[in-house]
Enzyme design. Structure first.
Site, PDB file in Angstrom:
ATOM      1  N   LEU A  18       0.718  -1.118   0.055  1.00 17.63           N
ATOM      2  CA  LEU A  18      -0.069   0.019  -0.039  1.00 17.63           C
ATOM      3  C   LEU A  18       1.035   1.241   0.072  1.00 17.63           C
ATOM      4  CD1 LEU A  18      -2.948  -0.907   2.488  1.00 17.63           C
ATOM      5  CD2 LEU A  18      -3.018  -0.792  -0.014  1.00 17.63           C
ATOM      6  N   ASP A  37      11.611   2.991   5.125  1.00 14.89           N
ATOM      7  CA  ASP A  37      11.298   1.321   5.136  1.00 14.89           C
ATOM      8  C   ASP A  37      12.487   0.916   5.852  1.00 14.89           C
ATOM      9  OD1 ASP A  37      10.016  -1.194   5.157  1.00 14.89           O
ATOM     10  OD2 ASP A  37       8.889  -0.274   3.134  1.00 14.89           O
ATOM     11  N   ASP A  61      13.066   2.802  10.973  1.00 11.69           N
ATOM     12  CA  ASP A  61      12.491   1.878  11.915  1.00 11.69           C
ATOM     13  C   ASP A  61      11.453   2.889  12.680  1.00 11.69           C
ATOM     14  OD1 ASP A  61      11.563   0.540  13.939  1.00 11.69           O
ATOM     15  OD2 ASP A  61      13.653   0.078  14.873  1.00 11.69           O
ATOM     16  N   TYR A 153      -2.876  -6.716  16.685  1.00  8.41           N
ATOM     17  CA  TYR A 153      -3.100  -5.963  15.531  1.00  8.41           C
ATOM     18  C   TYR A 153      -4.497  -5.134  15.644  1.00  8.41           C
ATOM     19  CZ  TYR A 153      -3.490  -4.947  10.516  1.00  8.41           C
ATOM     20  OH  TYR A 153      -3.416  -4.213   9.204  1.00  8.41           O
ATOM     21  N   LYS A 157      -4.709  -1.188  15.690  1.00 10.32           N
ATOM     22  CA  LYS A 157      -5.491  -0.430  14.632  1.00 10.32           C
ATOM     23  C   LYS A 157      -6.521   0.339  15.377  1.00 10.32           C
ATOM     24  CE  LYS A 157      -2.932  -1.488  11.033  1.00 10.32           C
ATOM     25  NZ  LYS A 157      -2.226  -0.286  10.304  1.00 10.32           N
ATOM     26  N   SER A 188      -2.764  -8.253  -2.053  1.00 10.97           N
ATOM     27  CA  SER A 188      -1.518  -8.091  -2.020  1.00 10.97           C
ATOM     28  C   SER A 188      -0.726  -9.246  -1.797  1.00 10.97           C
ATOM     29  CB  SER A 188      -1.229  -7.225  -0.536  1.00 10.97           C
ATOM     30  OG  SER A 188      -1.581  -7.974   0.473  1.00 10.97           O
TER      31      SER A 188
END
Length: 245
Positions: A18, A37, A61, A153, A157, A188
């Site tokens: 993305l 990245d 990081d 996760y 989120k 993906s």
């Protein structure tokens, strides 16, 4: 005129997926981009594909506030400013709560939640001086409904949603807008690695009957980054095909 002519964007997790799709769309609309990245070689290759003079690569990081500060500083020193920040970097360490290790929990919280906070704080420090800027945070449908095997996760989120709203209130009067995107099932490399039966069951939950494409998330990011959304802040935009409405 393109929607982002003359603007500079920083995108974390920008080497692939993305993040790279967003970078491509931003460049197509006239922006210069700085990709952050972990894999510098992959990030440099991604920047090279975007074109000479419009993209820069930085190893970053996002759990390190110093590295995130260096990332946004690169936008200022290389391209002369910072107009857009996309906090997209993320990882998964899926496991049921019984099997998940404390380290797996901590890693996901650190990258998503602390990483997003680091990005907002570093970008807002620059943008508030300019009295303008757009920050885009990447949440997820998993933060809205909760997913089995994703207590880490889903928590991270969901936290990004609260963080987006709280931060948006702090800087709105300074001309800085902060919004979030909550993608659903997006095609993906990671999602296509799912077993076919799992993939089919997830697609069956989508009223539009298909997975989304990375470019469809990038289009929403473009909207939030541009003046088309000039009176929007603190919002979360679902990009889910209607899944779990």
């Amino acid at each position: 005129m393109a929607l982002l002519t003359g603007r500079t964007a920083v995108i974390t997790g920008g080497a692939q997926g993305l993040g790279y799709a967003i970078a491509e769309r931003f460049v197509a609309e006239g922006a210069q981009v700085v990709l952050g990245d972990l894999d510098l070689e992959a990030t440099q290759a991604a920047a090279a594909r975007l074109g000479a003079g419009v993209a820069a690569a930085v190893r970053c990081d996002v759990t390190s506030s110093a590295e995130v500060s260096s990332l946004v500083d690169t936008a200022v020193t290389t391209f002369g400013g910072l107009d857009i920040m996309v906090n997209n970097a993320g990882i998964t360490r899926d496991a049921t709560m019984r099997k998940m290790t404390e380290d797996q929990f901590d890693q996901v919280i650190a990258v998503h939640l602390k990483g997003t906070w680091n990005g907002i704080r570093a970008a807002a420090a620059i943008m508030r001086e300019n009295k303008s800027g757009a920050i885009i945070n990447m949440s997820s449908l998993s933060g809205k409904v909760g997913m089995i095997g994703q207590t880490n996760y889903s928590a991270a989120k969901a936290g990004i949603v609260g963080m987006t709203k709280a931060a948006a209130k702090e800087v709105a009067h300074l001309g800085v807008r902060i919004n979030a995107i909550a993608p659903g099932l997006i095609r993906s490399a990671m999602t296509e690695a799912m077993p076919q039966r799992i993939w089919d069951s997830k697609v069956a939950e989508v009223p539009m009957g298909r997975a989304g494409e990375p470019g469809e998330v990038a289009s929403v990011a473009l909207f939030l980054a541009s003046d088309l959304s000039s009176y929007m802040t603190g919002t979360v935009m679902d990009v889910t095909g209607g899944r779990f409405m």
